[in-house]
Design an enzyme around this catalytic site. Structure first.
Site, mmCIF file in Angstrom:
data_model
loop_
_atom_site.group_PDB
_atom_site.id
_atom_site.type_symbol
_atom_site.label_atom_id
_atom_site.label_comp_id
_atom_site.label_asym_id
_atom_site.label_seq_id
_atom_site.Cartn_x
_atom_site.Cartn_y
_atom_site.Cartn_z
ATOM 1 N N GLY A 197 0.782 -1.218 0.023
ATOM 2 C CA GLY A 197 0.070 -0.012 -0.055
ATOM 3 C C GLY A 197 0.915 1.252 0.034
ATOM 4 O O GLY A 197 0.337 2.251 -0.782
ATOM 5 N N ASN A 202 -8.767 3.588 8.022
ATOM 6 C CA ASN A 202 -8.211 2.386 8.763
ATOM 7 C C ASN A 202 -8.229 2.475 10.221
ATOM 8 O O ASN A 202 -8.005 1.599 10.873
ATOM 9 C CB ASN A 202 -6.362 2.402 8.591
ATOM 10 C CG ASN A 202 -5.672 3.762 8.595
ATOM 11 O OD1 ASN A 202 -5.924 4.575 7.922
ATOM 12 N ND2 ASN A 202 -4.731 3.834 9.337
ATOM 13 N N GLN A 225 -7.903 -0.648 3.279
ATOM 14 C CA GLN A 225 -8.757 -1.224 4.002
ATOM 15 C C GLN A 225 -10.046 -1.955 3.479
ATOM 16 O O GLN A 225 -10.853 -2.565 4.296
ATOM 17 C CB GLN A 225 -9.098 -0.250 5.104
ATOM 18 C CG GLN A 225 -7.895 0.146 5.979
ATOM 19 C CD GLN A 225 -7.167 -0.807 7.060
ATOM 20 O OE1 GLN A 225 -7.792 -1.929 7.253
ATOM 21 N NE2 GLN A 225 -6.097 -0.860 7.189
ATOM 22 N N SER A 242 -3.414 -3.716 -0.962
ATOM 23 C CA SER A 242 -2.126 -4.559 -0.189
ATOM 24 C C SER A 242 -2.708 -5.806 0.059
ATOM 25 O O SER A 242 -3.806 -5.898 0.763
ATOM 26 C CB SER A 242 -1.969 -3.451 0.889
ATOM 27 O OG SER A 242 -0.722 -4.126 1.580
ATOM 28 N N HIS A 280 -1.735 -8.054 2.342
ATOM 29 C CA HIS A 280 -1.773 -8.669 3.554
ATOM 30 C C HIS A 280 -3.157 -7.975 4.430
ATOM 31 O O HIS A 280 -3.214 -8.306 5.590
ATOM 32 C CB HIS A 280 -0.443 -8.318 4.477
ATOM 33 C CG HIS A 280 -0.121 -6.958 4.677
ATOM 34 N ND1 HIS A 280 -0.394 -6.475 6.075
ATOM 35 C CD2 HIS A 280 0.060 -5.827 3.858
ATOM 36 C CE1 HIS A 280 -0.131 -5.128 6.166
ATOM 37 N NE2 HIS A 280 0.306 -4.829 4.961
ATOM 38 N N THR A 334 12.736 -7.612 -11.009
ATOM 39 C CA THR A 334 12.456 -9.007 -11.178
ATOM 40 C C THR A 334 11.127 -9.011 -10.221
ATOM 41 O O THR A 334 11.111 -8.763 -8.948
ATOM 42 C CB THR A 334 13.297 -10.146 -10.744
ATOM 43 O OG1 THR A 334 14.584 -9.841 -11.772
ATOM 44 C CG2 THR A 334 12.683 -11.432 -10.920
ATOM 45 N N CYS A 353 3.584 6.397 18.610
ATOM 46 C CA CYS A 353 4.817 6.830 19.225
ATOM 47 C C CYS A 353 5.775 7.452 18.389
ATOM 48 O O CYS A 353 6.345 6.748 17.572
ATOM 49 C CB CYS A 353 5.530 5.445 19.856
ATOM 50 S SG CYS A 353 6.287 6.129 21.402
HETATM 51 C C1 LIG Z 1 -5.323 2.793 4.585
HETATM 52 C C2 LIG Z 1 -3.756 2.327 4.574
HETATM 53 N N1 LIG Z 1 -3.278 2.707 3.533
HETATM 54 C C3 LIG Z 1 -1.880 2.444 3.359
HETATM 55 C C4 LIG Z 1 -1.334 1.319 4.175
HETATM 56 C C5 LIG Z 1 0.162 0.922 3.895
HETATM 57 O O1 LIG Z 1 0.094 -0.389 3.346
HETATM 58 P P1 LIG Z 1 1.379 -1.173 3.564
HETATM 59 O O2 LIG Z 1 1.557 -1.902 4.886
HETATM 60 O O3 LIG Z 1 0.936 -2.474 2.467
HETATM 61 O O4 LIG Z 1 2.437 -0.496 2.853
HETATM 62 C C6 LIG Z 1 -1.905 0.884 5.159
HETATM 63 C C7 LIG Z 1 -1.644 -0.021 6.271
HETATM 64 O O5 LIG Z 1 -1.747 -0.136 7.583
HETATM 65 C C8 LIG Z 1 -3.233 1.684 5.352
HETATM 66 O O6 LIG Z 1 -4.198 1.087 6.337
#
Ligand SMILES: Cc1ncc(COP(=O)(O)O)c(C=O)c1O
Length: 403
Positions: free
Chosen positions: A78, A158, A186, A206, A208, A244, A332
């Site tokens: 992301g 998020n 998200q 993204s 994951h 690659t 933090c």
């Molecule tokens: C709204 C949003 N954008 C971007 C990201 C970043 O994604 P990545 O961890 O794949 O770089 C996150 C990750 O928490 C996210 O919640």
């Protein structure tokens, strides 16, 4: 519930990351073992097999978004997709103008990319949001100028889970012939996406976040969009992002997005039911608590609640002791505890935003998990309040919820 070693873990932090689904892992493994060929090695079969796997994943990703396969570019996740979209559009369209519009509640991958461009001479307008975290389309239209080259507004937040009126915002951008990017990290698997119908020119995702592997993502770039290339080198990703390819990761992304978008309503029904029961239970059992984000226009698994008189970090430590994984909006930064920029943008006072807790449910969660959190969390909050001088001074024991 998950069992890690001997300990029972209740994982409620799916917005941070998800586990990789077994089917996804099974699809990836052959590309680490027998089909390890470089997709650019077209003169022998295992290279061609890898190339074919990339084509399949590109088609799966395109189908999930209502896009064409040659509009999908694989990235490392992301953050990379957001940075590419924002810097790539800004720099390639510099002759037209130097104005970018975003919102105050974006992820730092967007906010910091915009701040970086300010140092290059771009002007950025940061739109305010209402108390639920919603961007006002009329406000967006007001701030567009003939120098605006990009509007970047996240699809869903998020932290508080609020879902923005993306099709409406996209239509305004299209009307004014300004590129429209959305961070949909998200959203995949939680809300249906159709880039054409929603007037989206660029979209970040993204793997994951939807039960795929970490370190792989994609950027959708509408055909004909004027954007700078990201990495110069070989001819991968149609010369726009050299290097690659992460073949196994991309195969995993393709499989994960196919599974996550196959039955969005069905997949989320149970998560939403669990979330609603948990949210209602927390607000009923714990006084001086308030829900952050929109009551209905929110991601199906998201709960974000502020508890007055205590710190979110302390709640997390005590929950961790009980095996509950959650998170807070605070970050933090440089050794000091900063309150969440998202909660502050919704108008929440600093001291209340410090006491925020985010619980994000996913497909591992069960009714037993919800019962467990409903048993543990009120005790944790109550014990922390007993130790809080602020709470003692307030004399508020047993009051009602702040909505
Ligand atoms: C709204 C949003 N954008 C971007 C990201 C970043 O994604 P990545 O961890 O794949 O770089 C996150 C990750 O928490 C996210 O919640």
């Amino acid at each position: 519930m998950i069992c890690m070693a001997e300990k029972r873990i209740v994982y409620m932090d799916h917005s941070a990351t998800t586990y990789t689904r077994r089917e996804v892992l099974d699809a990836m493994i052959p590309y680490h073992t027998e089909f390890f060929g470089n997709p650019s090695s077209q003169l022998y079969s295992i290279g061609r097999v890898s190339q074919k796997a990339l084509d399949t994943a590109r088609a799966q990703t395109a189908r999930a978004l209502g896009a064409e396969p040659d509009e999908i570019y694989f990235t490392s996740g992301g953050s990379e997709s957001d940075n590419w979209a924002i810097k790539g559009i800004a720099r390639a369209n510099r002759k037209k103008g130097n104005h970018i519009i975003t919102s105050r509640i974006e992820h730092h991958a967007v906010l910091h990319a915009c701040e970086y461009l300010e140092k290059e001479g771009f002007t950025v307008t940061y739109l305010s949001v209402d108390k639920y975290g919603l961007v006002d389309p009329a406000e967006l239209e007001k701030v567009i100028t003939d120098k605006t080259v990009l509007i970047t507004i996240m699809y869903a937040n998020n932290e508080i889970g609020t879902i923005e009126p993306i099709a409406e915002l996209g239509a305004i951008a299209r009307k004014h012939k300004v590129y429209f990017h959305t961070d949909a990290v998200q959203v995949i698997g939680n809300v249906p996406v159709d880039v054409k119908a929603q007037n989206i020119d660029l979209l970040s995702l993204s793997a994951h976040k939807f039960y795929g592997p970490k370190g792989v993502g994609a950027l959708y770039i509408r055909k004909g969009t004027k954007i700078d290339n990201l990495i110069h080198g070989g001819g991968q990703e149609r010369r726009r992002r050299a290097g690659t390819e992460n073949v196994a990761g991309i195969v995993g992304l393709g499989k994960a997005i196919e599974l996550a978008t196959a039955d969005i309503d069905g997949h989320n029904r149970h998560i939403r039911e669990l979330r609603d029961r948990l949210m209602k239970g927390i607000l009923e059992k714990i006084p001086h608590a308030r829900l952050n984000g929109h009551p209905e226009k929110r991601l199906p698994g998201n709960i974000n609640i502020s508890f007055e008189f205590i710190e979110g970090e302390s709640i997390l430590i005590w929950l961790d002791d009980e095996g509950i994984c959650a998170s807070t909006g605070s970050a933090c930064t440089s050794g000091s505890l900063e309150p969440s920029h998202v909660l502050l943008a919704t108008g929440l006072p600093v001291e209340i935003s410090h006491g925020s807790l985010r619980l994000t449910l996913g497909n591992v969660n069960t009714d037993t998990d919800v019962d467990f959190v409903l048993d543990v969390l009120p005790k944790v909050v109550s014990r922390l309040r007993e130790m809080s001088p602020l709470y003692q001074k307030s004399g508020k024991e047993g009051g009602c919820n702040v909505q």
